[in-house]
Design a protein around this motif. Structure first.
Motif, PDB file in Angstrom:
ATOM      1  N   MET A 166     -46.750  15.484 -41.214  1.00  0.00           N
ATOM      2  CA  MET A 166     -47.578  17.086 -40.343  1.00  0.00           C
ATOM      3  C   MET A 166     -48.017  16.780 -39.005  1.00  0.00           C
ATOM      4  N   PHE A 167     -48.217  15.338 -39.210  1.00  0.00           N
ATOM      5  CA  PHE A 167     -48.381  15.019 -37.549  1.00  0.00           C
ATOM      6  C   PHE A 167     -47.369  14.965 -36.450  1.00  0.00           C
ATOM      7  N   SER A 168     -46.424  14.860 -37.255  1.00  0.00           N
ATOM      8  CA  SER A 168     -44.934  14.906 -35.778  1.00  0.00           C
ATOM      9  C   SER A 168     -44.873  16.694 -35.555  1.00  0.00           C
ATOM     10  N   ILE A 169     -45.559  17.388 -37.088  1.00  0.00           N
ATOM     11  CA  ILE A 169     -45.781  18.916 -36.696  1.00  0.00           C
ATOM     12  C   ILE A 169     -46.655  19.541 -35.595  1.00  0.00           C
ATOM     13  N   GLY A 170     -48.020  18.333 -35.801  1.00  0.00           N
ATOM     14  CA  GLY A 170     -48.795  19.074 -35.280  1.00  0.00           C
ATOM     15  C   GLY A 170     -48.330  18.819 -33.844  1.00  0.00           C
ATOM     16  N   ALA A 171     -48.186  17.639 -33.210  1.00  0.00           N
ATOM     17  CA  ALA A 171     -47.728  16.356 -31.881  1.00  0.00           C
ATOM     18  C   ALA A 171     -46.946  17.567 -31.633  1.00  0.00           C
ATOM     19  N   GLY A 172     -45.396  18.210 -31.609  1.00  0.00           N
ATOM     20  CA  GLY A 172     -44.398  18.743 -31.523  1.00  0.00           C
ATOM     21  C   GLY A 172     -44.827  20.345 -30.640  1.00  0.00           C
ATOM     22  N   LEU A 173     -46.040  21.108 -31.431  1.00  0.00           N
ATOM     23  CA  LEU A 173     -46.821  22.727 -30.707  1.00  0.00           C
ATOM     24  C   LEU A 173     -46.890  21.806 -29.243  1.00  0.00           C
ATOM     25  N   PRO A 174     -48.186  21.136 -28.719  1.00  0.00           N
ATOM     26  CA  PRO A 174     -48.137  21.101 -27.751  1.00  0.00           C
ATOM     27  C   PRO A 174     -47.223  20.726 -26.427  1.00  0.00           C
ATOM     28  N   LEU A 175     -46.028  19.627 -27.338  1.00  0.00           N
ATOM     29  CA  LEU A 175     -45.139  19.024 -26.296  1.00  0.00           C
ATOM     30  C   LEU A 175     -44.449  20.143 -26.048  1.00  0.00           C
ATOM     31  N   VAL A 176     -43.651  20.916 -26.995  1.00  0.00           N
ATOM     32  CA  VAL A 176     -42.550  21.934 -27.136  1.00  0.00           C
ATOM     33  C   VAL A 176     -43.845  23.197 -25.775  1.00  0.00           C
ATOM     34  N   THR A 177     -45.183  23.497 -26.138  1.00  0.00           N
ATOM     35  CA  THR A 177     -45.918  24.378 -25.138  1.00  0.00           C
ATOM     36  C   THR A 177     -45.358  23.551 -23.444  1.00  0.00           C
ATOM     37  N   ALA A 178     -45.564  22.431 -23.510  1.00  0.00           N
ATOM     38  CA  ALA A 178     -45.523  21.587 -22.226  1.00  0.00           C
ATOM     39  C   ALA A 178     -43.978  21.146 -21.018  1.00  0.00           C
ATOM     40  N   SER A 179     -43.315  21.921 -22.271  1.00  0.00           N
ATOM     41  CA  SER A 179     -42.011  21.948 -21.632  1.00  0.00           C
ATOM     42  C   SER A 179     -41.090  22.770 -21.197  1.00  0.00           C
ATOM     43  N   VAL A 180     -42.189  23.824 -21.596  1.00  0.00           N
ATOM     44  CA  VAL A 180     -41.546  25.487 -21.059  1.00  0.00           C
ATOM     45  C   VAL A 180     -42.295  25.658 -19.816  1.00  0.00           C
ATOM     46  N   LEU A 181     -43.823  24.677 -19.550  1.00  0.00           N
ATOM     47  CA  LEU A 181     -44.757  25.045 -18.227  1.00  0.00           C
ATOM     48  C   LEU A 181     -44.713  24.000 -17.439  1.00  0.00           C
ATOM     49  N   PRO A 182     -44.530  24.603 -15.890  1.00  0.00           N
ATOM     50  CA  PRO A 182     -44.484  23.714 -14.994  1.00  0.00           C
ATOM     51  C   PRO A 182     -45.627  22.927 -15.226  1.00  0.00           C
ATOM     52  N   ALA A 183     -45.079  21.665 -14.281  1.00  0.00           N
ATOM     53  CA  ALA A 183     -46.555  20.364 -14.277  1.00  0.00           C
ATOM     54  C   ALA A 183     -47.842  20.454 -13.547  1.00  0.00           C
ATOM     55  N   ASN A 184     -47.530  21.852 -12.981  1.00  0.00           N
ATOM     56  CA  ASN A 184     -49.138  22.081 -12.635  1.00  0.00           C
ATOM     57  C   ASN A 184     -49.759  22.861 -13.730  1.00  0.00           C
ATOM     58  N   ARG A 185     -49.294  23.906 -14.349  1.00  0.00           N
ATOM     59  CA  ARG A 185     -50.278  24.617 -14.936  1.00  0.00           C
ATOM     60  C   ARG A 185     -49.934  24.219 -16.985  1.00  0.00           C
ATOM     61  N   ILE A 186     -49.521  22.758 -17.041  1.00  0.00           N
ATOM     62  CA  ILE A 186     -49.939  22.138 -18.698  1.00  0.00           C
ATOM     63  C   ILE A 186     -51.215  21.563 -18.889  1.00  0.00           C
ATOM     64  N   VAL A 187     -51.859  21.000 -17.763  1.00  0.00           N
ATOM     65  CA  VAL A 187     -53.664  20.656 -18.603  1.00  0.00           C
ATOM     66  C   VAL A 187     -53.855  22.174 -18.362  1.00  0.00           C
ATOM     67  N   VAL A 188     -54.559  23.585 -17.996  1.00  0.00           N
ATOM     68  CA  VAL A 188     -54.823  25.056 -18.372  1.00  0.00           C
ATOM     69  C   VAL A 188     -53.539  24.628 -20.180  1.00  0.00           C
ATOM     70  N   GLY A 189     -53.030  25.178 -19.697  1.00  0.00           N
ATOM     71  CA  GLY A 189     -51.149  25.784 -20.514  1.00  0.00           C
ATOM     72  C   GLY A 189     -52.015  25.385 -21.892  1.00  0.00           C
ATOM     73  N   VAL A 190     -51.340  23.888 -21.894  1.00  0.00           N
ATOM     74  CA  VAL A 190     -51.580  22.784 -22.859  1.00  0.00           C
ATOM     75  C   VAL A 190     -53.045  22.736 -23.688  1.00  0.00           C
ATOM     76  N   SER A 191     -53.714  23.325 -22.751  1.00  0.00           N
ATOM     77  CA  SER A 191     -55.540  23.441 -23.432  1.00  0.00           C
ATOM     78  C   SER A 191     -55.690  23.912 -24.460  1.00  0.00           C
ATOM     79  N   LEU A 192     -55.285  25.434 -23.912  1.00  0.00           N
ATOM     80  CA  LEU A 192     -55.493  26.524 -24.396  1.00  0.00           C
ATOM     81  C   LEU A 192     -55.258  26.670 -25.910  1.00  0.00           C
ATOM     82  N   THR A 193     -53.576  26.978 -25.276  1.00  0.00           N
ATOM     83  CA  THR A 193     -52.763  26.342 -26.634  1.00  0.00           C
ATOM     84  C   THR A 193     -52.949  25.624 -27.509  1.00  0.00           C
ATOM     85  N   SER A 194     -53.581  24.748 -27.816  1.00  0.00           N
ATOM     86  CA  SER A 194     -54.053  23.013 -28.595  1.00  0.00           C
ATOM     87  C   SER A 194     -55.214  24.036 -29.448  1.00  0.00           C
ATOM     88  N   LEU A 195     -55.910  24.579 -28.442  1.00  0.00           N
ATOM     89  CA  LEU A 195     -57.429  24.712 -28.948  1.00  0.00           C
ATOM     90  C   LEU A 195     -57.030  25.728 -30.289  1.00  0.00           C
TER      91      LEU A 195
END
Length: 242
Positions: A166-195
């Motif tokens: 379950m840790f791996s599944i949970g960790a994979g969600l923000p990791l996949v999100t970050a992989s499709v975002l440009p670096a300058n959008r990761i803070v906002v994008g990962v924060s919102l999707t992770s919430l």
């Protein structure tokens, strides 16, 4: 009409089946804890590194390393802690088995006292204790004296595997999100999707465990937001632009 519960016949011959959630306690706790930690720790790590203005490759590397290290840590931690609980349960059962062999009469009186304390009159309590002892003395003492039941018994391997998976599944969600975002959008994008992920997790755990939906969602999202805010602040303060 007299109804007999737990799958026995009642009324017109139909079976009454009750569904209890206590049998889910062990795996549910480990699964929710693992997924929650995976989302929060990995998302916080990604947000912190991204806030330090690292490049996309460095951000993804840190997230992947956090996933592997976190999953192994969760598995090891759950296995060690639950194994300690299992060791304690085995020691208590061994001690109880010896006490039954040494002084069965005293153990019968002890079991009778437990039932009297729970509301039975002494005569009925003695009869119940006598019948349960003749059927399974150790099982009766394990359940009613020690509080050890099959549903709640410690299962180290199950807890470790559930937590790591379950840790791996949970960790994979923000990791996949970050992989499709440009670096300058990761803070906002990962924060919102992770919430959002945390809110869904809270809702699922509430449904599985019979808890209040709003309370379960709030407690995971609030702590997740605080964790990501803290790492974003640290990344911003300590980061150096390339």
């Amino acid at each position: 009409m007299v109804v007999q519960r737990e799958g026995r016949l009642h009324g017109h011959g139909a079976r009454h089946q009750e569904q209890h959630r206590t049998s889910r306690v062990g795996w549910l706790r480990a699964a929710v804890l693992g997924a929650n930690d995976g989302i929060v720790s990995t998302a916080s790590l990604l947000v912190g590194v991204a806030a330090a203005e690292a490049d996309h490759g460095a951000i993804m590397l840190s997230g992947a390393a956090g996933l592997v290290a976190g999953a192994m840590s969760m598995a090891a931690g759950e296995y060690v802690s639950v194994s300690s609980q299992a060791d304690t349960e085995r020691a208590d059962l061994a001690r109880e088995r010896q006490e039954l062999a040494d002084d069965a009469a005293a153990e019968l009186a002890e079991l009778t006292g437990i039932y009297v304390h729970r509301g039975l009159d002494p005569k009925l309590a003695h009869e119940v204790a006598l019948q349960l002892t003749s059927h399974d003395a150790l099982g009766a003492h394990a359940r009613d004296e020690l509080g050890i039941t099959e549903a709640l018994a410690a299962r180290p391997v199950q807890a470790a595997l559930a937590s790591a998976a379950m840790f791996s599944i949970g960790a994979g969600l923000p990791l996949v999100t970050a992989s499709v975002l440009p670096a300058n959008r990761i803070v906002v994008g990962v924060s919102l999707t992770s919430l959002l992920f945390l809110g869904v997790l809270g809702g699922v755990s509430a449904q599985a465990g019979g808890a209040k939906l709003r309370t379960a969602i709030l407690r995971v999202t609030v702590w997740g937001a605080l964790a990501m805010a803290a790492t974003a602040l640290i990344g911003t303060l300590l980061g150096v632009s390339p």
